[in-house]
Structures are given as structure tokens and as C-alpha cells.
Design a protein around this motif. Structure first.
Motif, mmCIF file in Angstrom:
data_model
loop_
_atom_site.group_PDB
_atom_site.id
_atom_site.type_symbol
_atom_site.label_atom_id
_atom_site.label_comp_id
_atom_site.label_asym_id
_atom_site.label_seq_id
_atom_site.Cartn_x
_atom_site.Cartn_y
_atom_site.Cartn_z
ATOM 1 N N THR A 24 -53.052 23.200 -10.583
ATOM 2 C CA THR A 24 -53.104 22.302 -11.745
ATOM 3 C C THR A 24 -53.249 20.831 -11.364
ATOM 4 N N ALA A 25 -53.292 20.537 -10.062
ATOM 5 C CA ALA A 25 -53.469 19.148 -9.634
ATOM 6 C C ALA A 25 -54.758 18.537 -10.185
ATOM 7 N N PRO A 26 -55.878 19.261 -10.218
ATOM 8 C CA PRO A 26 -57.088 18.660 -10.812
ATOM 9 C C PRO A 26 -56.922 18.283 -12.280
ATOM 10 N N VAL A 27 -56.061 18.994 -12.994
ATOM 11 C CA VAL A 27 -55.817 18.633 -14.397
ATOM 12 C C VAL A 27 -55.135 17.270 -14.459
ATOM 13 N N SER A 28 -54.123 17.068 -13.623
ATOM 14 C CA SER A 28 -53.469 15.753 -13.577
ATOM 15 C C SER A 28 -54.455 14.672 -13.171
ATOM 16 N N ALA A 29 -55.367 15.021 -12.260
ATOM 17 C CA ALA A 29 -56.326 14.030 -11.771
ATOM 18 C C ALA A 29 -57.243 13.530 -12.875
ATOM 19 N N LEU A 30 -57.431 14.327 -13.918
ATOM 20 C CA LEU A 30 -58.255 13.887 -15.044
ATOM 21 C C LEU A 30 -57.674 12.651 -15.726
ATOM 22 N N PHE A 31 -56.371 12.446 -15.573
ATOM 23 C CA PHE A 31 -55.695 11.336 -16.243
ATOM 24 C C PHE A 31 -55.518 10.117 -15.334
ATOM 25 N N GLY A 32 -56.175 10.147 -14.175
ATOM 26 C CA GLY A 32 -56.162 8.972 -13.323
ATOM 27 C C GLY A 32 -55.285 9.115 -12.093
ATOM 28 N N ARG A 33 -55.371 8.101 -11.250
ATOM 29 C CA ARG A 33 -54.697 8.144 -9.956
ATOM 30 C C ARG A 33 -53.187 8.229 -10.079
#
Length: 237
Positions: A24-33
């Protein structure tokens, strides 16, 4: 049997829960650094809990760190320090091998986190890209973490530093801190992880601008400061 049981429980709990966390890390990455940095820190704090309470490994921290951002060069003996230092150093930008950064989805998330990708066989243009990533991390006020021996080593091994360290040291113009660890005594490449006390030692920072050989010698010595020390007591089961 107790050590074996600890390893089994750790594998089930940590790796079992790490799969959805990493996926799910790529999902968090959608919201920025900042979002992916918080995601990574939550994972590493979970790792810290599992290591302490499931494996029975305590950590002794020695030395002091600079008050602000710095360039950290750490010994690499196990997966442990790659995660522990992420939390301890407040989500530093980590120098990462290209093979990891090329993993689909996860590699993209790592770049969103601010990983500095290094390609050992890179052309000059790729090396310039690594330097740009490092400068960008510094401009954001982040510390930078490298494992300059280039690979995981066994306790007692002291290989020379890879050339990338000297290039970043010269470019970044930051206080530079060697980090030593003896976690390999308890966390072998093969076999069971054992309970005990691991040491993480921060050497005094060296200033920027030293001649290359002097800087490399100081950092190499600081990273290997624990390699000849024996007899550190293990914690009870």
C-alpha cells in the motif's frame, strides 16, 4: 527451542503484516512525499516493536548526532539497520541501489519518498542524476543516509568504501557521521536471530571540506569501531 519459537513468531507477525504495508506504499505516495515518509516511518516503528518484543533484541545507542541535517554513512550487517535508521534519523533520504528502485510500483513509491538512486555501472549522466537527487534532499532540510561499503557484510569484515561516498561528501558540504553497529552478531545472514543487546554507535561528526583520503579514513574507522569488540552481554530470554 525458545529462540526458534521467537523467530517463527517474528516471521509470521512482521513479514505477514509487512506485505500489506509495503503493497500500500504506492497509495500513500499518491498523496505526496510527506505521506509516503509517514507511511515508511510507521512501518519502521512496527519493525522496531517486533524486534524488541518478539525477537528480544534490545538496542544500545552510543554517541551524539548533530542537531540538524547531516550526511550519515552506516555499517550494513543486516536488514535491521536499514529500517531502524529510517526511524531514528527522521526519514532521511536513503541512497538506494537501482535494482530496488526498478521494482514496479514500489520503486516509484521509493522515488516519491526521496530515495537517491545509485547505479554502480552508470554513465556520467546517471551519476549526475544521483547528485541532483542528493542536492534536492539537502535543500528540503533532510539528512542523507548511505551504506558506503555497497553491500551487507559479515561481522569482522571491513571492505573499502565505494567511490560514491567521496562524491556525495564533496557535493553535500554537510557534517558527516559514521555509524557503527554489531547487529550481525545477533542477526546473521543465515540461521536464527538471537536475543541480546545490539549497539548502534554514532561517531563524532567530521566537517565538510576535508581531503578525500582523510575523510574516507575517518568514516571507515568510525563505521568499523565495533568490529573488534567482543564480550557484549546478551539480554535474557
Amino acid at each position: 527451542m525458545i529462540v526458534l519459537l521467537r523467530n517463527i513468531v517474528f516471521a509470521i507477525v512482521f513479514y505477514g503484516l509487512s506485505v500489506p504495508i509495503v503493497l500500500t506504499a504506492p497509495v500513500s505516495a499518491l498523496f505526496g512525499r510527506r505521506a509516503v515518509m509517514r507511511h515508511a516511518t510507521a512501518w519502521t516503528l512496527f519493525h522496531r516493536w517486533a524486534v524488541r518484543h518478539l525477537l528480544g533484541i534490545r538496542v544500545r545507542v552510543e554517541g551524539e548526532r548533530p542537531a540538524g541535517p547531516a550526511f550519515y554513512a552506516a555499517k550494513h550487517q543486516a536488514m535491521w539497520e536499514t529500517l531502524e535508521l529510517q526511524a531514528m534519523l527522521d526519514a532521511p533520504a536513503m541512497v538506494l541501489k537501482r535494482e530496488l528502485a526498478d521494482i514496479p510500483a514500489w520503486g516509484w513509491a521509493a522515488r516519491r519518498y526521496g530515495a537517491i538512486v545509485v547505479d554502480r555501472d552508470a554513465a556520467a549522466a546517471a551519476l549526475r542524476g544521483m547528485m541532483r537527487d542528493a542536492e534536492a534532499a539537502k535543500a528540503e532540510g533532510r539528512s542523507i543516509l548511505i551504506f558506503p561499503e555497497g553491500t551487507r557484510v559479515q561481522p569482522g569484515e571491513t571492505p573499502p568504501l565505494k567511490p560514491g561516498f567521496a562524491g556525495l561528501y564533496r557535493l553535500l558540504d554537510m557534517p558527516t557521521v559514521a555509524v557503527a553497529t554489531d547487529i550481525g552478531r545477533l542477526w546473521p545472514r543465515k540461521g536464527l536471530k538471537r536475543p541480546g543487546t545490539a549497539t548502534l554507535r554514532f561517531a563524532p561528526a567530521i566537517p565538510p571540506g576535508l581531503p578525500r583520503r582523510q575523510a574516507e579514513a575517518a568514516i571507515h574507522a568510525g563505521m568499523n569501531a565495533l568490529e573488534e569488540q567482543d564480550g557484549r552481554g546478551d539480554a535474557p530470554l
